[in-house]
Enzyme design. Sequence first.
Site, PDB file in Angstrom:
ATOM      1  N   GLU A 213      16.809  14.371 -54.453  1.00 19.45           N
ATOM      2  CA  GLU A 213      15.948  13.199 -54.562  1.00 19.45           C
ATOM      3  C   GLU A 213      16.211  12.470 -55.878  1.00 19.45           C
ATOM      4  OE1 GLU A 213      11.162  12.196 -54.161  1.00 19.45           O
ATOM      5  OE2 GLU A 213      11.913  14.204 -53.716  1.00 19.45           O
TER       6      GLU A 213
ATOM      7  N   GLY B  33       3.714  11.742 -55.347  1.00 20.44           N
ATOM      8  CA  GLY B  33       2.409  12.353 -55.209  1.00 20.44           C
ATOM      9  C   GLY B  33       2.426  13.846 -55.460  1.00 20.44           C
ATOM     10  N   ALA B  34       3.496  14.531 -55.011  1.00 19.49           N
ATOM     11  CA  ALA B  34       3.552  15.983 -55.135  1.00 19.49           C
ATOM     12  C   ALA B  34       4.570  16.475 -56.147  1.00 19.49           C
ATOM     13  CB  ALA B  34       3.851  16.605 -53.771  1.00 19.49           C
ATOM     14  N   SER B  35       5.555  15.650 -56.494  1.00 22.50           N
ATOM     15  CA  SER B  35       6.591  16.092 -57.435  1.00 22.50           C
ATOM     16  C   SER B  35       7.006  14.949 -58.348  1.00 22.50           C
ATOM     17  CB  SER B  35       7.808  16.633 -56.673  1.00 22.50           C
ATOM     18  OG  SER B  35       8.419  15.594 -55.925  1.00 22.50           O
ATOM     19  N   THR B  36       7.712  15.305 -59.411  1.00 22.91           N
ATOM     20  CA  THR B  36       8.245  14.303 -60.332  1.00 22.91           C
ATOM     21  C   THR B  36       9.679  14.679 -60.667  1.00 22.91           C
ATOM     22  OG1 THR B  36       7.870  13.096 -62.401  1.00 22.91           O
ATOM     23  CG2 THR B  36       7.439  15.453 -62.440  1.00 22.91           C
ATOM     24  N   GLN B  37      10.537  13.665 -60.833  1.00 22.04           N
ATOM     25  CA  GLN B  37      11.954  13.899 -61.111  1.00 22.04           C
ATOM     26  C   GLN B  37      12.413  13.185 -62.377  1.00 22.04           C
ATOM     27  OE1 GLN B  37      11.130  12.679 -57.809  1.00 22.04           O
ATOM     28  NE2 GLN B  37      10.932  14.822 -57.188  1.00 22.04           N
TER      29      GLN B  37
END
Length: 481
Positions: free
Chosen positions: A225, A255-259
């Site tokens: 992603e 909403g659920a993860s960050t990159q």
Amino acid sequence: MKPTFRIYLQHKGEIHCWKKVRYILPVVMRPAAAETAETATLSYKMDYEPSFLRTLFSLILVSSLLDCVLSEVDAFPDTKTWFENLLPSTMCIQNASIESVYGIMFDAGSTGTRIHIYSFTQKYPDQLPELRKEIFESVKPGLSAYADIPEQGAETIRGLLEVAKDAVPSSHWKKTPVVLKATAGLRLLPEKKAQALLSEVKNVLEESPFLVPDNSVSIMNGTYEGILAWITVNFLTGQLYSQSKQTVGILDLGGASTQITFLPQSEETLEQSPLDFITSFKMFHTTYKLYTHSYLGLGLKAARLATLGAVETGAVDKQIFRSSCLPKNLEAVWEFGGVSYRYGGIENGESGFKSCYAEVLRIVAGKLHQVDEIKGSTFYAFSYYYDRAADTNLIDYGKGGILEVRDFERKAIEVCDHMEGFTSSSPFLCMDLSYITALLKEGFGFKINTPLQLTKKVNNVETSWSLGATFLMLQSLRISN
């Protein structure tokens, strides 16, 4: 051998050629270039009718070359012949030189499902297609909200496919690939429920008139992603074509993860980073070695659950999760991932930025790898970084803008210390801004004056991972390159 001069005109997306014209090249290109040139091509891109173009082009060319032609008349024993060759009565369409290519990519996120319909122009078989435009549409909630009713979740995809059928010419349906990639929302679901959803979605895609490749419906690894978002942004900003290789990093807050993804310039970064944070791939005949990582559970809405203390316990009847990040007199219900949570403020407790920041800091403290190099790098930030900045007028919603990390902190203080005035926008606004501040400062380790380019679109194209994924999909299907 006399050099040959060919003239091409582009009319409404199709390249038309006129028959080759001899003898003109030595007049136009002299002296050295004409000695070595075998063929020259002159491209005129005008959106007029071919008959009008013939007349217009002849006037322009004759006017610009008249002096040269007269001065070298000895080289043209029959001027009538070369002029007739310049304007033949017939034209040929080079269908092999230009082609329209389409790709459909579904982004099934935790908060909604988005469809990206891309149209490309394939001018040369040995090069990547040029992006012409994107059509974007979305529906809420995300697929994960249908964990217990997968058939209804799949129906949301059917509706978006109707948008694609309107956007793609029917003559291209059978050769236009359609793919759905789910992100953190489905990664957080139990495997059995996630697979049931994906199976229903696959059935809907196969009922469509589009090309459905193998593995067309899947849950995407968080690392990919970040990589694909990096490809998208650097392609749209022209950095992938730049000789300097001064690429930009990306920050994505879902909403659920960050990159976080960037191209390290320091050997120290490559040597001191965990092995699974460094990924290599080849694109545009260049190998890129990226620093990239996806933090599952540290997306904005997952962080809300963690701040409320609802991650471990889950939703319990009549239980209210409270936080100093919320207005004191607030009590409400929040739906996330198909689950209802009751939440509220602490009526007789502390509130405001200081106490809220202490709560969110516990969510990120010591959980993210920090790299000194990012403090002086250029980053694009999107998704919830963009939305919360726009919600509080830090940037224009349509245009975006450049902010420093401390701008998020300043706005968090303003909102948290005057919460009652911001409840109409979102009761979570104080918590969200405080979390973004903590994530950037204490999590990733950015300086307070690090500039961030907040962008929703570049050149009118969404800055998400989907364009990068579409390029790779087209390559794998040998539709391009």
